[in-house]
Design an enzyme around this catalytic site. Sequence first.
Site, PDB file in Angstrom:
ATOM      1  NE  ARG A 216      -0.105  11.056  -1.221  1.00 37.65           N
ATOM      2  CZ  ARG A 216      -0.547  12.040  -2.004  1.00 37.65           C
ATOM      3  NH1 ARG A 216       0.173  13.113  -2.191  1.00 37.65           N
ATOM      4  NH2 ARG A 216      -1.711  11.957  -2.621  1.00 37.65           N
TER       5      ARG A 216
ATOM      6  CB  CYS B 188       5.260   5.078   7.110  1.00 43.01           C
ATOM      7  SG  CYS B 188       3.520   4.726   7.379  1.00 43.01           S
TER       8      CYS B 188
ATOM      9  CG  ASN C  92       7.688   4.210   2.747  1.00 42.99           C
ATOM     10  OD1 ASN C  92       7.134   4.848   1.852  1.00 42.99           O
ATOM     11  ND2 ASN C  92       7.020   3.666   3.756  1.00 42.99           N
TER      12      ASN C  92
ATOM     13  CD  GLU D 154      -2.748   1.187   0.363  1.00 43.80           C
ATOM     14  OE1 GLU D 154      -3.435   0.201   0.063  1.00 43.80           O
ATOM     15  OE2 GLU D 154      -2.806   2.280  -0.236  1.00 43.80           O
TER      16      GLU D 154
HETATM   17  C1  UGA Z   1       4.584   7.722   3.650  1.00 48.04           C
HETATM   18  C2  UGA Z   1       4.714   7.596   2.132  1.00 48.04           C
HETATM   19  O1  UGA Z   1       4.744   8.891   1.525  1.00 48.04           O
HETATM   20  C3  UGA Z   1       3.547   6.793   1.564  1.00 48.04           C
HETATM   21  O2  UGA Z   1       3.705   6.622   0.161  1.00 48.04           O
HETATM   22  C4  UGA Z   1       3.500   5.432   2.260  1.00 48.04           C
HETATM   23  O3  UGA Z   1       2.414   4.639   1.796  1.00 48.04           O
HETATM   24  C5  UGA Z   1       3.362   5.653   3.749  1.00 48.04           C
HETATM   25  O4  UGA Z   1       4.471   6.422   4.233  1.00 48.04           O
HETATM   26  C6  UGA Z   1       3.331   4.300   4.406  1.00 48.04           C
HETATM   27  O5  UGA Z   1       4.347   3.599   4.372  1.00 48.04           O
HETATM   28  O6  UGA Z   1       2.268   3.874   4.871  1.00 48.04           O
HETATM   29  P1  UGA Z   1       3.115   9.280   5.247  1.00 48.04           P
HETATM   30  O7  UGA Z   1       3.822   8.638   6.390  1.00 48.04           O
HETATM   31  O8  UGA Z   1       1.641   9.465   5.310  1.00 48.04           O
HETATM   32  O9  UGA Z   1       3.393   8.463   3.890  1.00 48.04           O
HETATM   33  O10 UGA Z   1       3.746  10.722   5.101  1.00 48.04           O
HETATM   34  P2  UGA Z   1       4.595  11.537   4.010  1.00 48.04           P
HETATM   35  O11 UGA Z   1       3.692  12.429   3.261  1.00 48.04           O
HETATM   36  O12 UGA Z   1       5.497  10.657   3.244  1.00 48.04           O
HETATM   37  O13 UGA Z   1       5.473  12.462   4.987  1.00 48.04           O
HETATM   38  C7  UGA Z   1       6.393  11.837   5.883  1.00 48.04           C
HETATM   39  C8  UGA Z   1       7.160  12.857   6.659  1.00 48.04           C
HETATM   40  O14 UGA Z   1       8.068  13.544   5.804  1.00 48.04           O
HETATM   41  C9  UGA Z   1       6.312  13.943   7.320  1.00 48.04           C
HETATM   42  O15 UGA Z   1       6.779  14.139   8.638  1.00 48.04           O
HETATM   43  C10 UGA Z   1       6.566  15.171   6.471  1.00 48.04           C
HETATM   44  O16 UGA Z   1       6.444  16.354   7.196  1.00 48.04           O
HETATM   45  C11 UGA Z   1       8.002  14.927   6.035  1.00 48.04           C
HETATM   46  N1  UGA Z   1       8.372  15.639   4.791  1.00 48.04           N
HETATM   47  C12 UGA Z   1       7.740  15.378   3.634  1.00 48.04           C
HETATM   48  C13 UGA Z   1       9.422  16.569   4.829  1.00 48.04           C
HETATM   49  O17 UGA Z   1      10.033  16.815   5.890  1.00 48.04           O
HETATM   50  N2  UGA Z   1       9.779  17.212   3.678  1.00 48.04           N
HETATM   51  C14 UGA Z   1       9.153  16.969   2.504  1.00 48.04           C
HETATM   52  O18 UGA Z   1       9.528  17.596   1.493  1.00 48.04           O
HETATM   53  C15 UGA Z   1       8.102  16.042   2.479  1.00 48.04           C
END
Ligand code: UGA
Length: 438
Positions: free
Chosen positions: A151, A265, A213, A148
């Site tokens: 996000r 994640c 990831n 999966e």
């Molecule tokens: C992440 C992946 O993006 C999904 O594709 C995956 O399905 C999911 O993990 C999972 O394994 O279930 P998610 O944990 O919802 O999704 O969050 P992200 O949008 O990836 O953000 C993760 C972290 O990175 C957040 O703390 C966000 O603030 C940080 N981030 C994101 C940054 O610091 N800089 C960025 O440019 C983007």
Amino acid sequence: MKLSVIGCGYLGAVHAAAMAELGHDVIGIDVDQSRIDALSAGKAPFFEPGLPDILASATASGRLRFSTRMEDAAGSRVHFIAVGTPQKRGSYAADLTSVNGALDALIPFLNAGDLVVGKSTVPVGTATNLAAAVAASGTGASLAWNPEFLREGFAVKDTISPDRLVYGLPPAEAEAVSAKALLDAVYRSALDAGTPLIVTDYATSELVKASANAFLATKISFINAMAEIAEATGADVTQLADAIGLDPRIGRRFLGAGVGFGGGCLPKDIRAFTARAEELGRGESVAFLKEVDAINLRRRQRVVDLTVESLGGSVNGKKVAVLGLAFKPFSDDIRDSPALDVAVQLRGLGATVVATDPHAIENSRRIHPQLEYAVEPADALANADAVVLVTEWDQFRHMDPVWAGNLVRDRIVIDGRNCLDAPAWRAAGWTYRGLGKP
Ligand code: UGA
């Protein structure tokens, strides 16, 4: 189709509701009675935009039911395993207790021709082990892996219209053919809409998830490493990201420098990947992920250090307004949240921390009752000696610096997400500090 979804957390609850929304007949199963009670009443047990609507309509239609009894999975044709795989205590490895437990509990209720579909994020090799357990059960069921990629915050859209589907199918051809046919029937609408499909083996499907990831985490830590260099040279990491991001081979997304990544994640998945690679004798292949993790954790420390420095060397006895608690906007998830970590560290250094977040206060209070919380940002800002922004919710990004300036004692702002309009804040009399910015 009749489907069961075992595990109704962020992944399973959304998957169950989305599958019912697509017209399937779904039973969601979880051991947590209060979660099942909420879901049965059509209420989302966590904040996820769009989930309340599809939950309410699907439960009302009768296509979606929830239960704590595994026997209610009997009669479903496809059984999704969507339980959590947290980091093991005292180790980097993933804890597979729930995955193994879910399958063991499900096996007595499987019928010939049923398909068990793993969705949980697992170390490569897990599907082969689970398939052996299914085969040994003599039920005539088989197993596929279907990672999966949703996000949080966009989970409903990502589940109903994913950007790709990956099927990890059993090695035996006849089993693979029938598993694919069942998965195609489950995902008919996405496939008809042209969603790309990768059909592969168990190991590749598991590795697709781990490496996706790992790549995202690496991209974020790459730009945060550049932020560290920018800090030593007076360069501006946001302009740098804009410039390199214009190269389509690099791309601007996930080059947001700041306090770094958190959540349930990315942090635990890169650690589990490292642990699994070491077990396979290939630790060196992903040793860089340890550096990715270290860079990421250093950024939290950097925000704390900047706050201390901005307050003249100590936060002891100072009031710090912390804007944000969730690991990212559009979520109430505080698992491994950089924002909450920063708040807790500042409190540990003697600051009076008053934190605010549109959705994550209740979750935070349960784990960190020592922090003070304010529902209204104005109450967090009142008489603050410094303001620290750590989750880029829209209401914080677009906060009026003049309005905020009239509430605080001292106009000091640390922008841990590089999301504020720095010139506007400076013009309103604030001392503005970003990450990787002059
Ligand atoms: C992440 C992946 O993006 C999904 O594709 C995956 O399905 C999911 O993990 C999972 O394994 O279930 P998610 O944990 O919802 O999704 O969050 P992200 O949008 O990836 O953000 C993760 C972290 O990175 C957040 O703390 C966000 O603030 C940080 N981030 C994101 C940054 O610091 N800089 C960025 O440019 C983007």
